[in-house]
Design an enzyme around this catalytic site. Sequence first.
Site, PDB file in Angstrom:
ATOM      1  CB  SER A 120      -0.944   0.012   1.208  1.00  0.00           C
ATOM      2  OG  SER A 120      -1.996  -0.905   1.017  1.00  0.00           O
TER       3      SER A 120
ATOM      4  CE  LYS B 142      -4.491   1.554  -0.833  1.00  0.00           C
ATOM      5  NZ  LYS B 142      -3.926   0.246  -0.517  1.00  0.00           N
TER       6      LYS B 142
ATOM      7  CB  SER C 271      -4.797   1.639   3.758  1.00  0.00           C
ATOM      8  OG  SER C 271      -3.840   1.164   2.841  1.00  0.00           O
TER       9      SER C 271
ATOM     10  CE  LYS D 109      -1.705   4.084   2.569  1.00  0.00           C
ATOM     11  NZ  LYS D 109      -1.713   2.938   3.503  1.00  0.00           N
TER      12      LYS D 109
END
Length: 383
Positions: free
Chosen positions: A57, A60, A122, A224
Amino acid sequence: MKFFKFTGLFLAFGLTAQNALASLPFDTKAKYAYLIDFDTGYVMFDKNGKEPMSPSSMSKLMTTYLIFEKLKNGGLSEEDEFQVSTNAWRKGGAKSGSSTMFLNPNTKVKVKDLLRGIIVQSGNDACIVAAENISGSEEQFAEEMTIRGKELGLKNSSFKNATGIPEKGHEMTAEDLAFLSSLIIRNFPEYYPLYSEKSFTYNKIKQGNRNPILYSMPGADGIKTGHTKQAGYGLAASVKDKETGRRLIAILNGLPSMKARSEEAKSLLNWGFREFDNYRLLSEGKKVDTLPVWLGQEEAVEAVTDKEVLITMPRKYRNEIKAVVSYDGPIAAPVKKGQKIATLTITVPNDAAYVYDLVAAKDIEKVGYFGKLLFALKRLFSF
């Protein structure tokens, strides 16, 4: 003829610390780790940082970067509403069993909510909805991510989806993730605070931010997490020291647990703050030396810095650095203000040498015919 002059300045600058690290031992359980100073780009730690990896993730960040750009240039508005497709719900919604914003199919969601769904929760469904509505399909959006990433300077990043779900060819390096994180912080100060939000409620479901350092390190404000069975636990972390204003960005991946992710991130960041520091030594336009001018209306010109000298270096070497000014001289007139006339070479123990341009502080015109004659006479009678 090239002239060299030793100066009394104590300066240093580096974009890599691979040699310096030999005298600053540190290790981490992470398979991949990378630590940089935000202001200078100096690399304090690099463990497999240039090797492609599955970013989970953390990729992202590129998804949100494209959205931020479109918001900033007016192509999107935070109040715009996107349609939630059955595909997005099936691949990234409650039905998928993956991290999700819990969007309902065949409904609409505002861009401002999608951003928090991507950043705080997320949500894979949020990413797919954004991709489909912006580019027509997730595949097309991923292609745009790759193209824009190359334009931004991501050297070893390729995207196959908007979510970070493992897929052949979907990869980034820790180096690229650190660089992308710094771009988000620098280019989108109006949106970066979203990464520090600790929770977001949508569809009456409250979810907390998975970033562990937001809850345990003063000054932590992003950026993140990532986790898949294939890649392990990862984190792109950013911390700004509230007293000095200094910011570090750390990337870790390939850790075995959430606990290890939290512990290793804090350990690496604390080490960086403890062992390194920033030194703001010269402002832009600061005089470094005075150099002779050949056939000029003035006999010398000041050599000044063309930019601020802000350096990151190991604290232990702050009194052991050296600087040398070199130039082809005397400097032939005419001389133009801002013209490069010399270089400043900095050496740091156990590190590479770094070079700055020095430029002329003012214009100096060339002497005329009689001036040349007078100059020749002076030269003649000086011997």
